[in-house]
Structure formats: C-alpha cells, structure tokens
Design an enzyme around this catalytic site. Structure first.
Site, PDB file in Angstrom:
ATOM      1  N   ASP A   8       0.857  -1.181   0.000  1.00 21.96           N
ATOM      2  CA  ASP A   8       0.000   0.000   0.000  1.00 21.96           C
ATOM      3  C   ASP A   8       0.897   1.236   0.000  1.00 21.96           C
ATOM      4  O   ASP A   8       1.844   1.315   0.774  1.00 21.96           O
ATOM      5  CB  ASP A   8      -0.849  -0.016   1.279  1.00 21.96           C
ATOM      6  CG  ASP A   8      -2.288   0.381   1.033  1.00 21.96           C
ATOM      7  OD1 ASP A   8      -2.503   1.526   0.606  1.00 21.96           O
ATOM      8  OD2 ASP A   8      -3.187  -0.438   1.297  1.00 21.96           O
ATOM      9  N   ASP A  59      -3.452   4.560  -2.214  1.00 22.12           N
ATOM     10  CA  ASP A  59      -4.557   5.019  -1.377  1.00 22.12           C
ATOM     11  C   ASP A  59      -5.143   6.330  -1.923  1.00 22.12           C
ATOM     12  O   ASP A  59      -4.402   7.236  -2.309  1.00 22.12           O
ATOM     13  CB  ASP A  59      -3.999   5.252   0.033  1.00 22.12           C
ATOM     14  CG  ASP A  59      -5.069   5.417   1.082  1.00 22.12           C
ATOM     15  OD1 ASP A  59      -5.836   4.471   1.285  1.00 22.12           O
ATOM     16  OD2 ASP A  59      -5.122   6.497   1.695  1.00 22.12           O
ATOM     17  N   GLU A  71      -6.942   3.345  -5.722  1.00 17.87           N
ATOM     18  CA  GLU A  71      -8.234   3.365  -5.018  1.00 17.87           C
ATOM     19  C   GLU A  71      -9.039   4.562  -5.510  1.00 17.87           C
ATOM     20  O   GLU A  71      -8.650   5.716  -5.287  1.00 17.87           O
ATOM     21  CB  GLU A  71      -8.034   3.479  -3.505  1.00 17.87           C
ATOM     22  CG  GLU A  71      -9.351   3.350  -2.764  1.00 17.87           C
ATOM     23  CD  GLU A  71      -9.358   3.899  -1.346  1.00 17.87           C
ATOM     24  OE1 GLU A  71     -10.299   3.574  -0.613  1.00 17.87           O
ATOM     25  OE2 GLU A  71      -8.445   4.669  -0.988  1.00 17.87           O
ATOM     26  N   HIS A  74     -11.092  -3.670   3.275  1.00 12.91           N
ATOM     27  CA  HIS A  74     -11.066  -3.333   4.704  1.00 12.91           C
ATOM     28  C   HIS A  74     -11.929  -2.114   5.042  1.00 12.91           C
ATOM     29  O   HIS A  74     -11.976  -1.700   6.196  1.00 12.91           O
ATOM     30  CB  HIS A  74      -9.621  -3.089   5.127  1.00 12.91           C
ATOM     31  CG  HIS A  74      -9.017  -1.907   4.421  1.00 12.91           C
ATOM     32  ND1 HIS A  74      -8.763  -1.909   3.062  1.00 12.91           N
ATOM     33  CD2 HIS A  74      -8.679  -0.680   4.869  1.00 12.91           C
ATOM     34  CE1 HIS A  74      -8.284  -0.734   2.718  1.00 12.91           C
ATOM     35  NE2 HIS A  74      -8.217   0.035   3.791  1.00 12.91           N
ATOM     36  N   ASP A  75     -12.555  -1.517   4.036  1.00 15.23           N
ATOM     37  CA  ASP A  75     -13.422  -0.356   4.276  1.00 15.23           C
ATOM     38  C   ASP A  75     -14.902  -0.687   4.067  1.00 15.23           C
ATOM     39  O   ASP A  75     -15.749   0.205   4.184  1.00 15.23           O
ATOM     40  CB  ASP A  75     -13.061   0.785   3.309  1.00 15.23           C
ATOM     41  CG  ASP A  75     -11.655   1.302   3.510  1.00 15.23           C
ATOM     42  OD1 ASP A  75     -11.181   1.298   4.666  1.00 15.23           O
ATOM     43  OD2 ASP A  75     -11.023   1.723   2.518  1.00 15.23           O
TER      44      ASP A  75
END
Ligand code: GLC
Length: 534
Positions: free
Chosen positions: A100, A202, A264, A325-326
C-alpha cells in the site's frame, strides 16, 4: 483474447489486512512473520499476488493509513529484515507482493509535518496545506472530513489551520509544491528497488485540491445520514490536475520490469475510466468497486458489467472487487449462501479479481461490542457507527476452532474480537471438507488459472428469460464456458437457446452437483451457480 497477458492481468490479487491475519509474537496484532508462516496456505488458494495494507511506522490513528515514515517497517509488524524475508519467500513461491502506498497524507508524526508545523517560514511549510482562519476565526472553508467534522484543524503554534480529509492526525500533502511529488517518487523507487511488484495507491483520486480552496456546494441528493455526503465534493475529488501526478508515478513504475499500480478510486464509470490515462499511461488498474455498491440483483449486475465493458477504453484491462477493509463483508451483505455465487462471479468475470482475506471461507462481519469500537469514523460519529464503522470487516482471520481462532495465543488479547462463528467457520474445518466454501474457492481459482477462457478470454452477456439469473459466456482458444448464476434463494428455471442441447457441468457452487444440464431449459437450485462447458 489477450496475447501475452501480464501477471496482474491473468492473476488474482488477495488483500491481507496485516493487523488481522496472523500474530506470531502474541501481542494480539498480526505481523509480517505471521503472514510468512501462512504462505503455504496462500499458495494453496491459487492466488497470484498478495496486497498488504500499510505496514509502515505509524501511530495507528487510522490503523496504518497515517504513515510516520514511508521507508521503514512498523515494529508492531516486524523489522525490515522480516519484510525482506517475506518478499523473498513470496517470490520463491512464484507469488507477487503489492504494498500500500499512501501519498495523499502523512501522519502528523512524520518528520515532514513536524518540520512543516514548526514555523511559518520552515522550508517544508508548504509541503502541507495551511491557511489562515476565516474572519470569524473558524476554518478557511466548508470542507468536511470523511470521518466527521471539518477537514481543518487549527494549530496554535503558528496560528493557521491545516487540511486533513481523514483524521486530524492525517495532514494532507500539498502536491502543488514542486518538491512533494519527487519525494514520493523516491519512496516508490525505494520499494521498487527492493523488488516489490506494485502499489495499491490510497485515495489516488483525492491527491489534488482546488488551488483557491473554494467552498463545496451542498449535495441536493443527500440522504441526511453521513454528514460528509452533505456536500458535492467538486473541489477535493477527481480534479483534472491529478492525472499529471499519476502519469509521473507511472513513469517511475515503467523504469522497472512489469511493476504495476492499482488506484483506489470511488467514481462512476465514465470518470473512473480517465484514470487509465489517455495513453493508458496512468493506473494499470483503477479499482472497480461497483460490485460493492450495486444492489445484489441479477439484472443490476448484468447492467453494470455490460456498462463497464462498454466504457473501458481500448486496451484497458478490467478488474473487479467484492470487498476490502473499508466495506462490510460480502457474506454479510448478500448472505453466506449467495457468497458462493458472488465468488463465482468475481472469479469468472473478465478482468483481474481482488479477494479480501476471509472471503474464501465465507467470513462475515464480526460483532463489535461498543467498548471495542476503534475505527475513527465510528468513534467520532457513534450514532452512525453501525453503518460506517469498519471494525466489523477487520476482525482476525479464522484459522481454526482454538481460542482466538488460531490468530494469536490463547493468553493474548486480539486487537479486535474474533467473530463469534469462528468455531465452525474456519480454515481448518473447511480444509478437508470437499464441499466447503474453501474447497469451492480453491476449485474455482484452479479452474480459472488453468483455462485461458476464464483468465483472459472474451466476455459475452447471454440473453434469456429469467430476471433473477445472470448468464454470460467466456471463451478463448476454442474453449467456451457459460456461467449461470442464481441470485435468489429460490429455485430458478431458465431457458437459454443457441448453445446446444447438453452442457457438462465443470464446476458448481454446490459441489456435489456433477453431470450435465440439458438445454435449453434447466433449473438452478437456490443460490446456485454453474460453470458449464459449451
Ligand atoms: C483509504 C483507505 C482507508 C483509509 C483512508 C485514509 O480509503 O482504504 O482505510 O482510512 O484511505 O487513508
């Protein structure tokens, strides 16, 4: 069909949230040696690349997405030697490792921000976005944080506000300053030189903000639930200037062999497509999250797959995601029985699939008692915590039926409670059961890997007479499969003409089902998906 597909086109990406995968030192938090111990398992899933959520030093106000040092490892997760060992072992197994990258903001403990906040004339002052208060002393404009409250925090020492669209401890970098992007490109080179295979970047679509910091207009369609959604984010998201940044990031990747970046980006298709770049010179893959956001209905999914295929620029490679994870877990959103159908969909659509850890065993959201809530948007906005809180989808991986599901020692306290259903929903219980979700996932990934039709072949939607069933065809090199998915818990009769009279079942969600189906008319069991050879 694609000739000479690259690893990130043919392969499956598997996301690990390192805090929650495997704890090796019994502090209740997962770590790199823990992941390394699980490489046999990862390999058994027939995945091709592992993506690790952030492992950098961090005060963990946003669980690692607040990075205090981009070129080191958080001691919670291990050492740089542990990382190197994981990378080497991953590669030795023929797997890739994606990390990430969090370029939009740092932690307030990052040395750059420490300097920046030290005085108004510090050379790094403008590496971040500082502004004087409004005339009434309040924030410089009406921008909001995703996690509740204003996007500005006042810093007493220098008497200005700084911008942060997430927690207050995540100040945003200012990519209008000429030195910031080069510093981030050096970070990329550091990891690429080590041999990482790519980056998940991200909030890449937020990296540029309006230079004049204009107020954002109200969102007329706001449903009154999440305050952040009350504005239309035209000055903080998806600015045209962001594409130049991404092109420069891509140029660095292209200095190396077959490295990739996946961005993302939560945007409608027409805007999402611009992140491939006009010359396909931006993200290799702009994440496609539309399966997460869509209503789980066959017709809706058909429409969204077809519109995605139609919108893709020439030469751009598709991708699909069921969870991360969100987002609340797929098995919670659609139910355990439908989660098999969802996996069959994810792994047979055209494009790179990303699986979130635990999807292969049907992990569901954990129940988080109020005293355990840790995720900042939920802590800041308790009244909507059940909607926006992300702790439930981050509970520890369920390995076996021992205490804490084998994630950590019996005597340790896991950072989030293990989901209550772990005693039977776990890897060990499913390992030897030939009809389990895990066995189904492995059979599906093995089939996908062995059949070019499924990993790189053409996609064609199939018209038929049942609105609750999705059907499509994948083909390559003279081999053709039809995927037929029942989106309901009822049996569904479907009539599909033009594909012969009999089709052998290559794989079924209910693995006991073998043999063949008789066309054109046949019945799918509740929550059943079939891969037919035609
Ligand atoms: C991304 C991450 C999320 C994080 C946020 C701020 O959306 O996926 O987990 O909180 O960025 O970095």
């Amino acid at each position: 069909m694609k000739t000479n597909p690259l690893w990130w086109q043919k392969g499956i990406i598997y996301q690990i949230y390192p805090r929650s995968y495997q704890d090796s030192n019994n502090d209740g938090i997962g770590d790199l040696p823990g992941i390394r111990q699980r490489l046999d398992y990862l390999q058994s899933l027939n995945i091709d690349a592992i993506w690790l959520s952030p492992i950098y030093p961090s005060p963990m106000h946003d669980f690692g997405y607040d990075v205090a040092d981009y070129v080191d490892i958080n001691p919670l997760f291990g050492t740089m030697a542990d990382f190197d060992a994981l990378l080497a072992d991953t590669h030795a197994r023929g797997l890739k490792l994606i990390i990430d990258l969090v370029p939009n903001h740092t932690s307030d403990e990052h040395a750059w921000f420490q300097e920046s906040r030290s005085s108004r004339d510090n050379p790094k002052r403008d590496w971040y976005i500082w502004r004087d208060p409004a005339p009434d002393g309040g924030p410089p404009n009406n921008w909001l944080s995703f996690f509740g409250g204003p996007a500005w925090t006042f810093d007493d020492k220098t008497g200005q506000y700084y911008l942060h669209q997430f927690v207050t401890q995540q100040p945003e970098l200012n990519y209008r300053h000429p030195d910031v992007l080069p510093a981030m490109l050096d970070v990329m080179r550091f990891w690429l030189d080590k041999g990482v295979d790519g980056f998940r970047v991200d909030v890449i679509w937020l990296m540029m903000k309006d230079a004049a910091l204009r107020d954002e207009p109200p969102n007329p369609d706001w449903n009154g639930v999440e305050p952040y959604q009350s504005l239309n984010h035209i000055y903080t998201q998806n600015l045209p200037e962001v594409h130049d940044l991404i092109r420069q990031m891509r140029t660095v990747l292209d200095e190396y062999d077959e490295r990739m970046m996946v961005g993302e980006i939560y945007l409608p298709y027409d805007q999402l497509m611009t992140y491939y770049g006009e010359e396909l010179d931006e993200c290799h893959l702009p994440f496609n999250f539309h399966l997460i956001q869509a209503k789980w209905r066959a017709q809706t999914i058909r429409q969204l797959v077809d519109s995605y295929e139609d919108a893709l620029p020439e030469g751009a490679w598709p991708n699909w995601v069921l969870g991360n994870h969100d987002q609340h877990r797929i098995a919670t959103r659609v139910g355990l029985a439908q989660a098999r159908v969802a996996n069959m969909l994810l792994l047979t659509l055209r494009g790179t699939p990303t699986s979130y850890y635990g999807e292969e065993i049907g992990m569901e959201d954990g129940r988080i008692p109020p005293e355990y809530i840790q995720d900042p948007p939920a802590v800041n906005q308790p009244e909507i915590a059940h909607i926006i809180g992300r702790d439930p989808e981050r509970t520890p991986m369920q390995w076996d039926d021992s205490a804490h599901a084998g994630f950590t020692a019996e005597t340790a306290v896991p950072w989030l409670p293990v989901a209550e259903n772990y005693t039977n929903r776990n890897v060990s219980a499913q390992d030897d059961d030939p009809t389990s979700m895990l066995s189904f996932y492995r059979a599906l990934t093995a089939l996908r890997r062995s059949e070019p039709a499924l990993n790189v072949g053409h996609y064609t939607a199939v018209d038929h007479d049942n609105n609750d069933v999705l059907a499509y065809v994948r083909s390559a090199s003279g081999r053709t499969f039809m995927i037929v998915l029942n989106f309901t818990g009822e049996p569904q009769e479907v009539s599909i003409t033009g594909y012969g009279e009999k089709a052998p079942i290559t794989l079924a969600t209910h693995m006991q089902r073998r043999g063949s189906v008789t066309l054109p008319q046949f019945t799918l069991a509740p929550n059943e998906g079939l891969i037919l050879q035609i």
